[in-house]
Design an enzyme around this catalytic site. Structure first.
Site, PDB file in Angstrom:
ATOM      1  CD  GLU A   1      55.397 -14.347  92.023  1.00  0.00           C
ATOM      2  OE1 GLU A   1      55.060 -13.625  90.899  1.00  0.00           O
ATOM      3  OE2 GLU A   1      56.915 -14.572  91.587  1.00  0.00           O
TER       4      GLU A   1
ATOM      5  CE  LYS B   1      54.018 -16.232  82.449  1.00  0.00           C
ATOM      6  NZ  LYS B   1      54.930 -17.051  83.251  1.00  0.00           N
TER       7      LYS B   1
ATOM      8  CG  HIS C   1      48.861  16.389 101.357  1.00  0.00           C
ATOM      9  ND1 HIS C   1      48.689  17.871 101.489  1.00  0.00           N
ATOM     10  CD2 HIS C   1      49.581  16.319 101.962  1.00  0.00           C
ATOM     11  CE1 HIS C   1      49.917  18.318 102.676  1.00  0.00           C
ATOM     12  NE2 HIS C   1      50.162  17.641 102.749  1.00  0.00           N
TER      13      HIS C   1
END
Lengths: 439, 439
Positions: free
Chosen positions: A289, A424, A310
């Site tokens: 951010e 948003k 793995h």
């Protein structure tokens, strides 16, 4: 004093000393800008002096709230998202371990999280838990109107009031919010909640050493004095030294920018202790951010070894050469577990029997670092003396300070997050929020 | 029939139909090679017919073991790493939810994991849990000599034998291993454990629909018949259609290769339901280990939204344009939770009150997809009708089949993992393993 150490010995074939020297002036300039408060985003530098300035009455108030609430709550719900959630979770999970939630013998409440998702199934599950357990709540939001925590708080508040009555519910809620204004502030005043303040000049991702992080961490049973002491001691290291070789925050900021300029566009934060998983999540927000803007920035990724050796190990060893690794190495874990001897040795591991698991884990780490360097992946290494509050306090401040410096070297404002609004706005329009009608 | 749907409507500005058409021949050739078994790594194609071929007596045997062990175990320890662990964990966590471990009212054992880490603190924690709870064990390893599970099995086996005596301990252990040879096979025969076979021609990351995944999933209380049915139905879809537009596995394989060739070197698997977190971990191994070789391959990354929109969201929106996203969208969650009405509406979210949380979550998803496309991030979308055994069986087979095709289009052997040995060789040398002396 147990201090974290920054180890660059495995970097020598990827970065030479001249490269580091030639970036030093930029890094020192970035540090000066940060401390002088005259760079981009300087309104949000409240985190820099924070560990030394947090008032004793705030810390004492938190401890008193913990005493009061721990005696009547088995579960503590922390409502928050992003920076109002990740710091606390990172420290709590690092200290309590991965299976912490499965044992019922702790003196302190089990911390669970809400307001960080819109999953209806998650809330169904959570409410089932809260039906059956005594609980208390911290609600953490600067504004009180961020969708995820606002929705969660409505649901949990109604449940709590139905379960205990409005007065007792109010005594079980702590609000951490703006000092003077906002929806959560106003609700808390009206209902008479205990309140703590999120300072105006501290952004979410830098807020773990404010009540945002300190209250949940203390509620889970951990020592916030030691956490703050670690941060204070690391602050001194970060501020006092102008030597890029000796100041770990400057060194980290320099090296990651050098590697980025060479085309290493992904940084993988690697641990060998699964309890550090959420430290990586917190770090991803801090760096992603702060730096991911203007088409720039290192993409944060994280791995938990040897588990992920793995799974993602093949890619790291032989896939696209996009990345470097930063390894969090833990020198001394808390506990010992012996490997039993087996006379028949069918599994062929008797040769390990004289060694501790940690010794094996450390050799896996070194083996991995050597293999990845051979495969063309530069590896930085940060050695933690152990995992405790004091060390985590250091680590937090180290990463924060290095992030501010690194963002200035990159040339961005490390303290804003303009891109977070994009989804948003679309969501509010789609949901028909007043003021966001179809344009 | 509830089938998963592949949605490319948000891709149109990034990939045009001619690009897809021009790759179709390569994709169909890859599919033919996979089904004919004449490409690279063809010794490991046992997973292709697997869901249709698993013998009824194996499934019945697993169910009988579940009945027998569930009555005497509160905790079920699954010992395995990589492909011997991730598939089971992915399905179990998707079905039980995030907080599943916190409630004590299930009829089935709580599944916990071991052998996937070398953390001494983790084993200390685990042994504390096993001291206080009745438990049983599945140990999963082809060879029985992989360091992590071998060490874990020694520790857990000794504890189990001390707790219950050798005979009862043997009745509480199930071994999933090679049919004829290897350390675990030999121990299991000697001790008289119940045994299941890992087929020779199925690699670890493709093994979730063998007893490796089926036994732990059944032990956690879930319906393996429905899981297998989902896989069978998706197998038919993947095999029958030679239309790149209509066969979702071919379409996914094509699109990710087109995007990769355009410089999108990172794929982020995104969910909006936190319980899908380990599906992403399983997917990372499947694609990272299959494709990350010869300096090539898309780097797998994963995000959990809306949580991570408040951490990594800024980077995705405005950072380096390295990545595309594949969104796992869940149409209908299992449960409903109402948002309470609040007359005062201080938080301003009364406008949401007529909507379900899922509706809000879906609008967050669409808002995010639109924002990320605007930001230059191509978005594929896979719609799951819900989260249940049948849908997860489809999803598993879809991703497996697409992976085989995609790896052949990339030009690698998607079924080996040569790079995984590099760190092990170093580790064995450092630990002084016989035969690995300093060279």
């Amino acid at each position: 004093m147990k201090t974290i150490q920054f180890d660059t010995q495995h970097l020598s074939r990827f970065v030479d000393t001249n490269e580091l020297k030639s970036l030093s002036a930029e890094v020192l300039e970035a540090k000066r800008t940060l401390l002088a408060g005259n760079g981009k985003g300087a309104d949000f530098l409240g985190w820099v002096p924070l560990p030394a300035e947090i008032p004793a009455e705030v810390v004492d108030g938190i401890k008193a709230d913990v005493e009061r609430l721990a005696s009547k709550a088995k579960v503590f719900v922390v409502i928050g998202i992003g920076g109002s959630y990740l710091g606390a979770r990172a420290v709590i999970e690092a200290l309590q371990g991965e299976l912490g939630g499965l044992r019922a013998d702790s003196r302190f409440p089990k911390v669970v999280y809400a307001g960080h998702t819109l999953s209806e199934d998650y809330y169904h599950e959570l409410m089932g838990l809260l039906d059956s357990e005594d609980y208390a709540v911290a609600v953490i939001s600067k504004s009180g109107t961020t969708t995820e925590p606002a929705v969660a708080f409505r649901i949990v508040k109604a449940h709590l009031e139905q379960k205990y009555g409005r007065e007792e519910a109010a005594a079980r809620i702590v609000a951490i919010t703006d000092a003077r204004k906002g929806a959560l502030h106003d609700i808390a005043v009206e209902e008479g909640y205990r309140m703590y303040v999120i300072p105006d000049n501290v952004g979410g991702r830098f807020s773990v050493l404010t009540p945002v992080g300190l209250l949940p961490i203390a509620m889970a049973g951990f020592d916030i004095d030691r956490l703050l002491q670690g941060a204070r001691d690391m602050r001194k290291v970060c501020i006092d030294s102008d030597s890029v070789d000796e100041n770990p925050a400057l060194l980290y900021a320099a090296l990651r920018n050098i590697l980025y300029r060479k085309g290493k566009k992904v940084e993988m934060l690697v641990n060998f202790e699964p309890r550090l998983k959420y430290i990586s999540e917190w770090w991803k927000q801090l760096y992603g951010e702060s730096e991911g803007k203007e088409g720039k920035g290192i993409l944060p990724h994280s791995l938990c070894f040897t588990t992920d050796l793995h799974s993602m190990g093949q890619y790291v060893q032989e896939g696209e050469r996009l990345m470097f690794e930063t390894v969090l190495s833990v020198k001394a874990p808390q506990f010992g577990v012996a490997i039993p001897w087996d006379e028949r040795n069918l599994d062929g591991i008797n040769y390990l029997q004289s060694k501790s698991l940690t010794e094996i884990n450390h050799n896996a780490e070194l083996g991995t670092i050597l293999a990845h360097c051979d495969g063309g992946v530069p590896v930085l290494r940060i050695e933690l003396p152990g995992i405790d509050e004091y060390v985590l306090g250091q680590l937090i401040y180290f990463f924060e300070f290095a992030c501010g410096v690194s963002g200035y070297v990159l040339g961005v404002n490390p303290f804003d997050q303009p891109g977070v609004e994009a989804y948003k706005k679309n969501m509010f329009r789609l949901l028909g929020k007043p003021g966001y009608a179809e344009k």
